[in-house]
Scaffold this motif. Structure first.
Motif, short mmCIF file in Angstrom:
data_model
loop_
_atom_site.label_atom_id
_atom_site.label_comp_id
_atom_site.label_asym_id
_atom_site.label_seq_id
_atom_site.Cartn_x
_atom_site.Cartn_y
_atom_site.Cartn_z
N GLU A 166 43.25 -50.73 -1.67
CA GLU A 166 43.70 -49.36 -1.43
C GLU A 166 43.62 -48.48 -2.67
N LYS B 148 42.54 -43.47 3.38
CA LYS B 148 43.07 -44.48 4.30
C LYS B 148 42.01 -45.03 5.23
N HIS C 110 40.30 -48.17 3.93
CA HIS C 110 41.04 -49.36 3.49
C HIS C 110 40.53 -50.64 4.13
N SER C 111 40.29 -50.60 5.43
CA SER C 111 39.86 -51.82 6.13
C SER C 111 38.44 -52.22 5.72
N TYR C 112 37.65 -51.27 5.29
CA TYR C 112 36.29 -51.56 4.83
C TYR C 112 36.29 -52.10 3.40
N PHE D 263 31.12 -47.41 6.99
CA PHE D 263 31.95 -46.42 7.69
C PHE D 263 31.07 -45.36 8.34
N GLY E 175 39.03 -53.51 1.55
CA GLY E 175 39.85 -54.65 1.20
C GLY E 175 40.80 -54.36 0.05
N ALA F 51 31.37 -49.85 1.53
CA ALA F 51 32.37 -49.39 2.49
C ALA F 51 31.95 -48.05 3.11
N ASP G 196 29.15 -46.86 11.32
CA ASP G 196 30.04 -47.13 12.46
C ASP G 196 30.42 -45.84 13.17
#
Length: 424
Positions: free
Chosen positions: A421, A412, A415-417, A184, A419, A180, A187
């Motif tokens: 929390e 936060k 989180h999307s990376y 991140f 899956g 992740a 990106d």
């Protein structure tokens, strides 16, 4: 590598700069190098003079032969044979002197920028700014090396079994956190205008010399001796060497590259809390940013890179500070370095997670990395790089600073990376 013209024309400035970097015997070594350069130039002059005389006589031989003056021509031929032998002797001397001069130049570190503070150790570094609140942890909070055992997310014993100390195995949510963070960071770099590259993690000797790891860090690099390749200590090495022996069109500047690689360093191995857990490893992952800039813009670029790296730390909600390194704590190749440190709450100390450096022309001179001015003159470019970011201590700080009795909350932005929390 320092330019010979600077050593000749600004000798006092060079000695002062090397002294600021705590380089021993700076005045003596610079004087010896300049003496070596003077001898090389003298031999070069004598060699060129012999070559010119030999060429001139060769032309005379042709004229004499054409005019039927064979006896005189043969006499001149004997002279040219002797001159060529003398020239060969001087050429051999010149080659030896050039090798000695190159080796002497490789030994000298880069000169520090005028803003670099005087000092010998990390205690003398200058705090430029500090951002974020130091977290207050609950009673019974643990350092990351205990947390990773508690949640079974990184295994040092297994890494030691497979390879040795300093080569951890990431697993379960620990492995996903690694992935992740890498995604991140990449990106974010792309959003900031960096071009992603995936370079080799083995480099040849020329690449090591090109960015200054060799000969300075020879003993700290893993060396595949049979092929004479080196495992990279940072992606800076292969990414910057993409531009070795390149004249970059001005319209392509600045060049901005980013790449993720594993990194390998033999320097780990001392004992104590400073190197426990993820604090210092032999192998670790890092996303590196590299820029190539016009000389007059490079310090603006360095500030931009520093701000970008800070933005990553802010998005990860980590308290951090920025240091301007003193002369004695800087790297061999850097002219100015900012270190970014995050606060590790369970350890109660600051951990370095990034260095952003301007190397000015030092690497470019080794690399022969140049551009052409409007007048057509070829000039050296400036190179810069920064960690954006190195993972191990970022992971350590995330685990320690975000721990609760119920688990470890993830930033936060991840989180999307991830899956998930929370590590629990």
């Amino acid at each position: 590598m320092l330019q010979l013209s600077v050593l000749r024309e600004q000798t006092d400035l060079v000695v002062a700069g090397l002294t600021k970097k705590n380089y021993k015997n700076a005045a003596e070594e610079v004087a010896a190098l300049l003496d070596l350069d003077q001898r090389r130039r003298q031999v070069q002059s004598e060699h060129d003079e012999l070559q010119a005389r030999s060429n001139s006589i060769s032309k005379e031989i042709g004229i004499l032969m054409k005019n039927g003056e064979r006896e005189k021509a043969e006499s001149y031929k004997a002279q040219t044979t002797e001159l060529k032998q003398q020239a060969k002797t001087l050429a051999d001397q010149l080659a030896t002197l050039e090798d000695e001069l190159q080796a002497a130049l490789y030994k000298l570190p880069n000169l520090p920028h005028e803003s670099v503070p005087v000092g010998r150790t990390a205690e003398d570094n200058e705090v430029v700014l500090q951002h974020g609140e130091i977290p207050e942890l609950h009673a019974g909070a643990q350092p990351h090396w205990e947390l990773i055992q508690k949640y079974d997310i990184i295994d040092f014993d297994l890494g030691n079994k497979i390879t040795g100390a300093g080569f951890p195995v990431y697993k379960k949510q620990g492995a996903r956190l690694q992935r992740a963070l890498i995604n991140f960071f990449l990106d974010e770099a792309i959003k900031a205008g960096y071009v992603e590259v995936q370079p080799p993690i083995l480099v040849n000797e020329a690449s090591g010399y090109g960015t200054g790891q060799l000969p300075d860090k020879d003993g700290q690099m893993y060396h595949a001796t049979e092929d004479n390749y080196y495992l990279i200590p940072t992606a800076e090495v292969p990414i910057t060497n993409i531009y070795r022996d390149v004249i970059v069109p001005v319209e392509q500047l600045p060049i901005k590259n980013a790449g993720h690689t594993p990194c390998f360093r033999r320097e780990a191995g001392s004992w104590g809390a400073d190197v426990r857990g993820l604090n210092r490893l032999h192998q670790f992952d890092k996303v590196e940013i590299v820029q190539i800039s016009l000389p007059e813009k490079s310090y603006d670029v360095l500030e931009e890179m520093s701000s970008y790296i800070q933005s990553l730390l802010q998005k990860l909600e980590l308290p951090y500070r920025v240091l301007r390194l003193c002369g004695g704590d800087m790297s061999f190749t850097s002219a100015l370095t900012y270190d970014m440190e995050v606060y590790s709450a369970a350890q109660g100390r600051w951990l370095e997670v990034s260095s952003a450096s301007n190397f000015e022309t030092y690497q470019a001179n080794r690399l022969k990395l140049r551009y052409k001015t409007e007048s057509g003159k070829t000039q050296l470019l400036h190179t810069l790089n920064g960690s954006a970011l190195a993972l191990p201590r970022i992971v350590a700080a995330i685990l320690e600073n975000n721990q609760t009795p119920e688990g470890i909350n993830m930033p936060k932005v991840l989180h999307s990376y991830l899956g998930f929390e929370k590590i629990s």
